[in-house]
Scaffold this active site. Structure first.
Site, PDB file in Angstrom:
ATOM      1  N   LYS A  85      46.330  30.435  27.561  1.00  0.00           N
ATOM      2  CA  LYS A  85      46.369  31.608  28.586  1.00  0.00           C
ATOM      3  C   LYS A  85      47.522  32.180  28.646  1.00  0.00           C
ATOM      4  O   LYS A  85      48.552  31.645  28.792  1.00  0.00           O
ATOM      5  CB  LYS A  85      45.840  31.125  29.964  1.00  0.00           C
ATOM      6  CG  LYS A  85      46.026  32.107  31.015  1.00  0.00           C
ATOM      7  CD  LYS A  85      45.545  31.559  32.289  1.00  0.00           C
ATOM      8  CE  LYS A  85      45.863  32.700  33.690  1.00  0.00           C
ATOM      9  NZ  LYS A  85      45.312  31.995  34.735  1.00  0.00           N
ATOM     10  N   ASP A 122      50.132  37.560  36.955  1.00  0.00           N
ATOM     11  CA  ASP A 122      48.836  37.400  37.713  1.00  0.00           C
ATOM     12  C   ASP A 122      48.895  37.968  39.076  1.00  0.00           C
ATOM     13  O   ASP A 122      49.381  36.993  40.045  1.00  0.00           O
ATOM     14  CB  ASP A 122      47.953  36.186  37.473  1.00  0.00           C
ATOM     15  CG  ASP A 122      46.869  36.047  38.169  1.00  0.00           C
ATOM     16  OD1 ASP A 122      46.210  37.117  38.351  1.00  0.00           O
ATOM     17  OD2 ASP A 122      46.235  34.776  38.379  1.00  0.00           O
ATOM     18  N   LYS A 130      46.314  38.882  45.311  1.00  0.00           N
ATOM     19  CA  LYS A 130      46.674  37.721  45.824  1.00  0.00           C
ATOM     20  C   LYS A 130      47.571  37.919  47.081  1.00  0.00           C
ATOM     21  O   LYS A 130      48.039  38.886  47.224  1.00  0.00           O
ATOM     22  CB  LYS A 130      47.687  36.801  44.929  1.00  0.00           C
ATOM     23  CG  LYS A 130      46.783  36.355  43.771  1.00  0.00           C
ATOM     24  CD  LYS A 130      47.792  35.326  42.702  1.00  0.00           C
ATOM     25  CE  LYS A 130      46.915  34.876  41.842  1.00  0.00           C
ATOM     26  NZ  LYS A 130      46.261  33.867  41.961  1.00  0.00           N
ATOM     27  N   ASP A 177      52.046  32.607  34.550  1.00  0.00           N
ATOM     28  CA  ASP A 177      50.677  32.239  34.355  1.00  0.00           C
ATOM     29  C   ASP A 177      50.428  32.457  32.821  1.00  0.00           C
ATOM     30  O   ASP A 177      49.346  32.405  32.445  1.00  0.00           O
ATOM     31  CB  ASP A 177      49.914  33.497  35.010  1.00  0.00           C
ATOM     32  CG  ASP A 177      48.635  32.801  35.387  1.00  0.00           C
ATOM     33  OD1 ASP A 177      48.174  31.785  35.489  1.00  0.00           O
ATOM     34  OD2 ASP A 177      47.711  33.653  35.737  1.00  0.00           O
ATOM     35  N   ASP A 222      40.634  38.237  40.230  1.00  0.00           N
ATOM     36  CA  ASP A 222      41.591  37.115  40.046  1.00  0.00           C
ATOM     37  C   ASP A 222      41.292  35.829  39.371  1.00  0.00           C
ATOM     38  O   ASP A 222      42.066  35.011  39.019  1.00  0.00           O
ATOM     39  CB  ASP A 222      42.038  36.728  41.404  1.00  0.00           C
ATOM     40  CG  ASP A 222      43.213  35.872  41.658  1.00  0.00           C
ATOM     41  OD1 ASP A 222      44.242  35.937  40.579  1.00  0.00           O
ATOM     42  OD2 ASP A 222      43.797  35.331  42.611  1.00  0.00           O
ATOM     43  N   GLU A 237      40.795  35.963  36.196  1.00  0.00           N
ATOM     44  CA  GLU A 237      41.125  36.616  34.954  1.00  0.00           C
ATOM     45  C   GLU A 237      41.256  35.593  33.914  1.00  0.00           C
ATOM     46  O   GLU A 237      41.013  36.153  32.541  1.00  0.00           O
ATOM     47  CB  GLU A 237      42.170  37.825  35.014  1.00  0.00           C
ATOM     48  CG  GLU A 237      43.502  37.159  35.166  1.00  0.00           C
ATOM     49  CD  GLU A 237      43.852  35.925  35.910  1.00  0.00           C
ATOM     50  OE1 GLU A 237      43.387  35.835  37.062  1.00  0.00           O
ATOM     51  OE2 GLU A 237      45.103  35.122  35.548  1.00  0.00           O
ATOM     52  N   ARG A 284      39.975  32.916  32.518  1.00  0.00           N
ATOM     53  CA  ARG A 284      38.713  32.586  32.091  1.00  0.00           C
ATOM     54  C   ARG A 284      37.933  33.677  30.991  1.00  0.00           C
ATOM     55  O   ARG A 284      37.481  33.482  30.105  1.00  0.00           O
ATOM     56  CB  ARG A 284      37.567  31.920  33.057  1.00  0.00           C
ATOM     57  CG  ARG A 284      37.160  32.928  34.205  1.00  0.00           C
ATOM     58  CD  ARG A 284      36.764  32.218  35.245  1.00  0.00           C
ATOM     59  NE  ARG A 284      37.457  31.473  36.153  1.00  0.00           N
ATOM     60  CZ  ARG A 284      37.017  30.973  37.199  1.00  0.00           C
ATOM     61  NH1 ARG A 284      35.983  30.524  37.527  1.00  0.00           N
ATOM     62  NH2 ARG A 284      37.986  30.473  38.064  1.00  0.00           N
TER      63      ARG A 284
HETATM   64  N1  BES Z   1      46.501  31.776  37.545  1.00  0.00           N
HETATM   65  C1  BES Z   1      45.780  31.400  38.682  1.00  0.00           C
HETATM   66  C2  BES Z   1      45.354  30.061  39.244  1.00  0.00           C
HETATM   67  C3  BES Z   1      46.904  29.386  39.575  1.00  0.00           C
HETATM   68  C4  BES Z   1      46.969  29.069  40.628  1.00  0.00           C
HETATM   69  C5  BES Z   1      47.878  28.966  38.719  1.00  0.00           C
HETATM   70  C6  BES Z   1      48.115  28.282  41.470  1.00  0.00           C
HETATM   71  C7  BES Z   1      48.967  28.021  39.402  1.00  0.00           C
HETATM   72  C8  BES Z   1      49.075  28.231  40.467  1.00  0.00           C
HETATM   73  C9  BES Z   1      44.210  31.887  38.410  1.00  0.00           C
HETATM   74  O1  BES Z   1      44.072  33.000  37.644  1.00  0.00           O
HETATM   75  C10 BES Z   1      43.604  32.075  39.720  1.00  0.00           C
HETATM   76  O2  BES Z   1      43.777  33.317  40.376  1.00  0.00           O
HETATM   77  N2  BES Z   1      42.444  31.560  39.720  1.00  0.00           N
HETATM   78  C11 BES Z   1      41.608  31.700  41.120  1.00  0.00           C
HETATM   79  C12 BES Z   1      40.218  31.651  40.758  1.00  0.00           C
HETATM   80  C13 BES Z   1      39.519  31.770  41.943  1.00  0.00           C
HETATM   81  C14 BES Z   1      39.526  33.401  42.241  1.00  0.00           C
HETATM   82  C15 BES Z   1      37.789  31.528  41.559  1.00  0.00           C
HETATM   83  C16 BES Z   1      41.929  30.356  42.121  1.00  0.00           C
HETATM   84  O3  BES Z   1      42.149  29.436  41.522  1.00  0.00           O
HETATM   85  O4  BES Z   1      42.041  30.961  43.360  1.00  0.00           O
HETATM   86 ZN    ZN Z   2      45.881  33.518  36.639  1.00  0.00          ZN
HETATM   87 MN    MN Z   3      43.997  34.746  38.779  1.00  0.00          MN
END
Ligand code: BES
Ligand code: ZN
Ligand code: MN
Length: 501
Positions: free
Chosen positions: A268, A273, A280, A291, A350, A352, A354
């Protein structure tokens, strides 16, 4: 830092600091530590008797030699309990000792071959751990600091001093490999620690190209127009809100031209992000400059493979984009079309990672890469599940699961398997498209993996979610604050193991 291997007697070695060791519970030191103790008139033994040196894991006690031996200082590193001892202890003690020596203004350090004495580990493996630990523990990211609180100079030389000349060849081989692995982890750290304004997708790709050039790898970067021609609508959708265009980085290593099998490593590469329109919260958002650390780990692992040249073919793929809110950004409810034609309803912008991985997986399958291993800071759910102590992964292949677990163990990067629960795919059903990008909140890391599984189909595959382990908030052993470089060394170990199958 230059790492040298020398035959000789550590007590006679000139250096700013020499490193010896002690197991917990040992009252009269033996081996090299005993020899140094005698040269110091029993000073180390007295500190042990006084309880100032305990030999506990992560303990480093600095002793001034006051001219009794050529070295100015001795660092006595605790090895912990003998039953828990392993290469991980060696790596971590080297990290701690190098920072300690640097803090004491030493610029040259000499060490014994920790682990090869009473612990009886193979000299090559010990040497590798020493080099890896030293290179990683001495890492600093100081690009943007002028008023440095820590003004200490870098350690210039590390000598591994071994009295048994018969071991030297093995030690040199180990050092060579350890330096490559340690540097690979540090390349990942350099990329992940870089702020997002300095590392948009195009710059990230330039850095990949430079590392590829250094390791003799082929590197191709697909630009936005090419992504359109390929139909990578998911990657394009994630990137469309940013002024910085997305791109797709491809690195190729061919170590076995007679074989038509090529392993696919996917990382990734979200250079920042923000969450996009599903923005966020402000607190902690700065961490999202990292990220792209999955992508960075792929680029750096490929670099290491180019240096190590195992007999195996590997292609590294890094979809790179910046996830930003703007008038041109994708919205919740939008439908994107991935490269294989499957449609995705975006519920949360968010989620993103995947999305961009979906297109990378389609590309990997079109290229017939197998097995596929993707690495990503994918879900906060994984961070909450495991914390910083282990990295979670899911896989459709028990053989891969075992290989990943072993590769992680050998690197000191624990990997923990999670189940791929097929039922969780139900939460990803969309009313308007083939799939939606978020499922149930509970088991979020598994839902995310099931989303990827929908694009992977029947290709052997593993997914590593490093959201909880990409970053360290304190110094410990090989870890320093900031990017950990995880899972770079695990990936290299894994490919080396797959090459031998
Ligand atoms: N990059 C984040 C995940 C992340 C969170 C990485 C904390 C490192 C530390 C990812 O893109 C994300 O925002 N995931 C969301 C998914 C949700 C919206 C289904 C998450 O985990 O909150
Ligand atoms: Zn992310
Ligand atoms: Mn995200």
């Amino acid at each position: 830092m230059d790492i040298k291997v020398e035959a000789g007697d550590i007590t006679q070695h000139p250096a700013g600091a020499i490193i010896v060791n002690l197991f917990e519970g040992v009252t009269s030191p033996g081996g090299a530590t005993g020899a140094v103790d005698r040269s110091l008139g029993g000073g180390i033994g007295r500190l042990i008797a006084d309880g100032e040196i305990k030999g506990k894991k992560n303990e480093v006690v600095l002793v001034h030699t006051l001219g009794r031996i050529p070295a100015a200082r001795v660092l006595v590193a605790g090895l912990g309990k003998q039953k828990d001892f392993g290469l991980d202890t060696v790596r971590n003690l080297m990290g701690s000792c190098l920072r300690r020596a640097r803090g004491a203004s030493a610029t040259s350090v000499a060490t014994i071959l920790h682990g090869a004495g009473i612990a009886g580990l193979a000299p090559e493996a010990c040497a590798q751990a020493i080099a890896e630990g030293a290179v990683m523990g001495a890492y600093r990211f100081r690009r943007y600091k002028h008023n440095e609180d820590d003004t200490s100079k870098d350690i210039e030389t590390l000598a591994i001093v071994e009295s048994d000349a018969a071991k030297l060849d093995a030690v040199r081989r180990g050092v060579e490999r350890g330096v490559i692995l340690g540097q690979a982890a540090n390349h990942t750290r350099d990329l992940a620690n870089e702020p997002a304004n300095e590392l948009p997708p195009a710059k990230f790709a330039e850095r990949a190209q430079a590392l590829a050039g250094d390791a003799g790898l082929e590197c191709e970067v697909l630009d936005e127009q090419t992504l359109r021609e390929l139909g990578m609508g998911a990657l394009l959708g994630v990137g469309v809100g940013s002024a910085q265009p997305p791109c797709f980085i491809i690195l190729r290593y061919r170590g076995r031209p007679d074989s038509d099998q090529t392993i696919g490593l996917i990382g990734k590469g979200i250079t920042f992000d923000s969450g996009g329109i599903s923005i966020k919260p402000a607190a902690g958002m700065e961490a999202m400059k990292g990220d792209m650390s999955g992508g960075a780990a792929i680029i750096s692992a490929m670099w290491a493979l180019g240096k190590l040249r195992p007999a195996v073919n590997v292609t590294g793929l890094v979809p790179a984009a910046e996830n930003m809110p703007s008038g041109s950004a994708i919205r919740p409810g939008d439908v994107l079309r991935a490269m294989n034609g499957k449609t995705i309803e975006v519920i949360n912008t968010d989620a993103e990672g995947r999305l961009i991985l979906a297109d990378a997986i389609c590309y990997a399958r079109q290229q017939k890469l197998s097995p596929l291993i993707d690495v990503a800071t994918l879900t906060g759910a994984m961070q909450i599940a495991l914390g910083p102590g282990a990295t979670g992964f899911m896989t459709t292949d028990d053989g891969l699961a075992e290989a990943i677990t072993k590769a992680g163990q050998a690197a000191g990067e624990p990997m923990w398997r999670f189940p791929l629960i097929d039922d969780y795919a139900e939460g990803l059903r969309s009313n308007v498209a083939d799939i939606k990008n978020t499922g149930n909140r509970n088991g979020g890391a598994i839902s995310a993996a099931k989303f990827l599984h929908f694009f992977v189909e029947d290709t052997p595959w593993a997914h590593i979610d490093m959201a909880g382990t990409d970053d360290a908030d304190k110094e410990k052993g090989v870890w320093v604050k900031g990017s950990t470089g995880i899972p770079t060394r695990t990936l290299v170990n894994l490919v080396l193991a797959l090459a031998e199958r």
